[in-house]
Design a protein around this motif. Structure first.
Motif, PDB file in Angstrom:
ATOM      1  N   UNK A  67       0.853  -1.182   0.000  1.00  0.00           N
ATOM      2  CA  UNK A  67       0.000   0.000   0.000  1.00  0.00           C
ATOM      3  C   UNK A  67       0.894   1.238   0.000  1.00  0.00           C
ATOM      4  N   UNK A  68       0.485   2.270  -0.728  1.00  0.00           N
ATOM      5  CA  UNK A  68       1.335   3.455  -0.830  1.00  0.00           C
ATOM      6  C   UNK A  68       0.941   4.533   0.168  1.00  0.00           C
ATOM      7  N   UNK A  69       0.851   4.158   1.426  1.00  0.00           N
ATOM      8  CA  UNK A  69       0.483   5.114   2.468  1.00  0.00           C
ATOM      9  C   UNK A  69       0.997   4.641   3.823  1.00  0.00           C
ATOM     10  N   UNK A  70       1.786   5.450   4.530  1.00  0.00           N
ATOM     11  CA  UNK A  70       2.210   5.080   5.886  1.00  0.00           C
ATOM     12  C   UNK A  70       1.037   4.935   6.850  1.00  0.00           C
ATOM     13  N   UNK A  71      -0.008   5.757   6.661  1.00  0.00           N
ATOM     14  CA  UNK A  71      -1.166   5.666   7.555  1.00  0.00           C
ATOM     15  C   UNK A  71      -1.929   4.362   7.337  1.00  0.00           C
ATOM     16  N   UNK A  72      -2.075   3.959   6.081  1.00  0.00           N
ATOM     17  CA  UNK A  72      -2.729   2.680   5.801  1.00  0.00           C
ATOM     18  C   UNK A  72      -1.868   1.521   6.286  1.00  0.00           C
ATOM     19  N   UNK A  73      -0.552   1.673   6.170  1.00  0.00           N
ATOM     20  CA  UNK A  73       0.368   0.644   6.683  1.00  0.00           C
ATOM     21  C   UNK A  73       0.185   0.480   8.180  1.00  0.00           C
ATOM     22  N   UNK A  74       0.091   1.608   8.880  1.00  0.00           N
ATOM     23  CA  UNK A  74      -0.133   1.557  10.329  1.00  0.00           C
ATOM     24  C   UNK A  74      -1.462   0.877  10.652  1.00  0.00           C
ATOM     25  N   UNK A  75      -2.515   1.232   9.923  1.00  0.00           N
ATOM     26  CA  UNK A  75      -3.833   0.647  10.185  1.00  0.00           C
ATOM     27  C   UNK A  75      -3.817  -0.869  10.003  1.00  0.00           C
ATOM     28  N   UNK A  76      -3.104  -1.316   8.947  1.00  0.00           N
ATOM     29  CA  UNK A  76      -3.019  -2.754   8.703  1.00  0.00           C
ATOM     30  C   UNK A  76      -2.253  -3.458   9.809  1.00  0.00           C
ATOM     31  N   UNK A  77      -1.203  -2.803  10.308  1.00  0.00           N
ATOM     32  CA  UNK A  77      -0.436  -3.390  11.414  1.00  0.00           C
ATOM     33  C   UNK A  77      -1.289  -3.461  12.676  1.00  0.00           C
ATOM     34  N   UNK A  78      -2.064  -2.406  12.936  1.00  0.00           N
ATOM     35  CA  UNK A  78      -2.943  -2.402  14.106  1.00  0.00           C
ATOM     36  C   UNK A  78      -4.003  -3.500  14.009  1.00  0.00           C
ATOM     37  N   UNK A  79      -4.420  -3.798  12.784  1.00  0.00           N
ATOM     38  CA  UNK A  79      -5.440  -4.838  12.579  1.00  0.00           C
ATOM     39  C   UNK A  79      -4.868  -6.241  12.652  1.00  0.00           C
ATOM     40  N   UNK A  80      -3.549  -6.355  12.836  1.00  0.00           N
ATOM     41  CA  UNK A  80      -2.926  -7.669  12.969  1.00  0.00           C
ATOM     42  C   UNK A  80      -2.579  -8.338  11.663  1.00  0.00           C
ATOM     43  N   UNK A  81      -2.523  -7.549  10.563  1.00  0.00           N
ATOM     44  CA  UNK A  81      -2.228  -8.149   9.268  1.00  0.00           C
ATOM     45  C   UNK A  81      -0.767  -8.566   9.151  1.00  0.00           C
ATOM     46  N   UNK A  82       0.099  -7.898   9.899  1.00  0.00           N
ATOM     47  CA  UNK A  82       1.501  -8.275   9.838  1.00  0.00           C
ATOM     48  C   UNK A  82       2.406  -7.238  10.463  1.00  0.00           C
ATOM     49  N   UNK A  83       3.700  -7.436  10.308  1.00  0.00           N
ATOM     50  CA  UNK A  83       4.715  -6.502  10.772  1.00  0.00           C
ATOM     51  C   UNK A  83       4.817  -5.362   9.749  1.00  0.00           C
ATOM     52  N   UNK A  84       5.321  -4.208  10.196  1.00  0.00           N
ATOM     53  CA  UNK A  84       5.325  -3.059   9.278  1.00  0.00           C
ATOM     54  C   UNK A  84       6.455  -2.102   9.616  1.00  0.00           C
ATOM     55  N   UNK A  85       6.987  -1.473   8.560  1.00  0.00           N
ATOM     56  CA  UNK A  85       7.941  -0.386   8.700  1.00  0.00           C
ATOM     57  C   UNK A  85       7.168   0.930   8.632  1.00  0.00           C
ATOM     58  N   UNK A  86       7.351   1.781   9.644  1.00  0.00           N
ATOM     59  CA  UNK A  86       6.637   3.062   9.679  1.00  0.00           C
ATOM     60  C   UNK A  86       7.535   4.156  10.243  1.00  0.00           C
ATOM     61  N   UNK A  87       7.326   5.398   9.809  1.00  0.00           N
ATOM     62  CA  UNK A  87       8.007   6.517  10.469  1.00  0.00           C
ATOM     63  C   UNK A  87       7.556   6.616  11.919  1.00  0.00           C
TER      64      UNK A  87
END
Length: 302
Positions: free
Chosen positions: A221-241
């Motif tokens: 996904x091309x969004x740090x905010x969407x990446x964070x949301x997916x990580x919060x939902x338990x979809x996986x590990x994530x790199x975020x600022x």
């Protein structure tokens, strides 16, 4: 001033590829422009244009004079603008490009605070995660959150930030806490495609040597905010600022992982076209952002 008038006429004739087109653009007669160019040639004692009945071409002296004249006229006009701005104060429109992540997080408050402090300056903000072409698309300034490669632009770093890896407690419970970079390879990762590395994470071995590894992607996904949301939902590990997930980390909703093997430093830059003179309103915005982020960073550290 007569020399400047003649110089402008000469540059206009060259830019518009002829006297007729230049005359229409400047609202002057063709005969008057021709007179100005002849007077300029007399003044510099050099033939600048080779003329025929249907076309003209620059002489060698004309090429040299044109290049310098364009630079001098631009500098003169910028000086005039600077003096007018000094008398009028900060006012007018600034067309600004910024990534959505900048405006949609706490960092966007910096632009709001600038507008409150400078009510005569109107920010025209276009949010886009791509790198716009400032000159071609008519932007005065861009905020970029990355490393910079384009040497044709002037950039001032207004702040630094770190990118790190995170996961929800539920994700860690399900897959376990990775201890080494190799443990992360087969775990599901949410990948922010704005990062140039995509699904290759630039781990190091704990002693500073680079150890990039490609990981398994659960979602792109091309969004740090969407990446964070997916990580919060338990979809996986994530790199975020860090600034994107700061509140969630403080609340225990996300947990840093592999901290000893990831040190990705990046920056927030104010970027503008390469110009000798920077309009006061743009210079004021750049200086304001640098000062705002110093206070912001100090607040975060305290």
């Amino acid at each position: 001033m007569d020399t400047l008038t003649r110089m402008r006429a000469f540059v206009a004739v060259v830019d518009h590829e002829g006297y007729s087109s230049a005359a229409r653009a400047m609202g002057r007669s063709k005969a008057l422009l021709s007179k100005y160019v002849r007077e300029l040639e007399d003044e510099v004692s050099s033939l600048l244009l080779n003329r025929t009945t249907r076309q003209f071409s620059l002489t060698e002296a004309g090429h040299t004079y044109y290049a310098r004249a364009v630079a001098l006229l631009r500098e003169f006009d910028e000086l005039q603008d600077m003096m007018r701005e000094a008398r009028a104060g900060l006012s007018g429109k600034v067309r600004l490009s910024a990534p959505r992540t900048f405006a949609d997080t706490s960092l966007g408050q910096s632009l709001i605070d600038f507008c409150k402090q400078n009510p005569e300056v109107q920010l025209d903000i276009e949010l886009d995660d791509r790198f716009v072409d400032l000159v071609e698309e008519g932007f005065d300034l861009a905020i970029r959150m990355s490393t910079l490669d384009d040497s044709s632009l002037i950039a001032k770093r207004v702040s630094a930030f770190r990118v790190a890896a995170y996961a929800s407690p539920a994700t860690i419970k399900k897959y376990g806490m990775p201890k080494l970079p190799e443990d992360a390879v087969n775990l599901p990762w949410v990948v922010d495609t704005n990062a140039r590395r995509r699904d290759v994470i630039p781990f190091h071995d704990g002693e500073g040597s680079s150890k990039p590894l490609q990981v398994k992607s659960a979602m792109f996904v091309n969004s740090p905010l969407a990446t964070k949301s997916a990580a919060l939902a338990g979809l996986g590990f994530a790199m975020c600022p860090e600034f994107v997930v700061r509140d969630e980390v403080e609340q225990g909703l996300l947990v840093p992982v592999l901290e000893d093997y990831l040190k990705i430093e990046s920056g927030i830059y104010a970027v503008f076209p390469h110009r000798r003179y920077l309009p006061a309103k743009i210079r004021a915005l750049v200086d304001f952002l640098a000062d705002w982020f110093k206070k912001y960073d100090a607040t975060i550290r305290s």
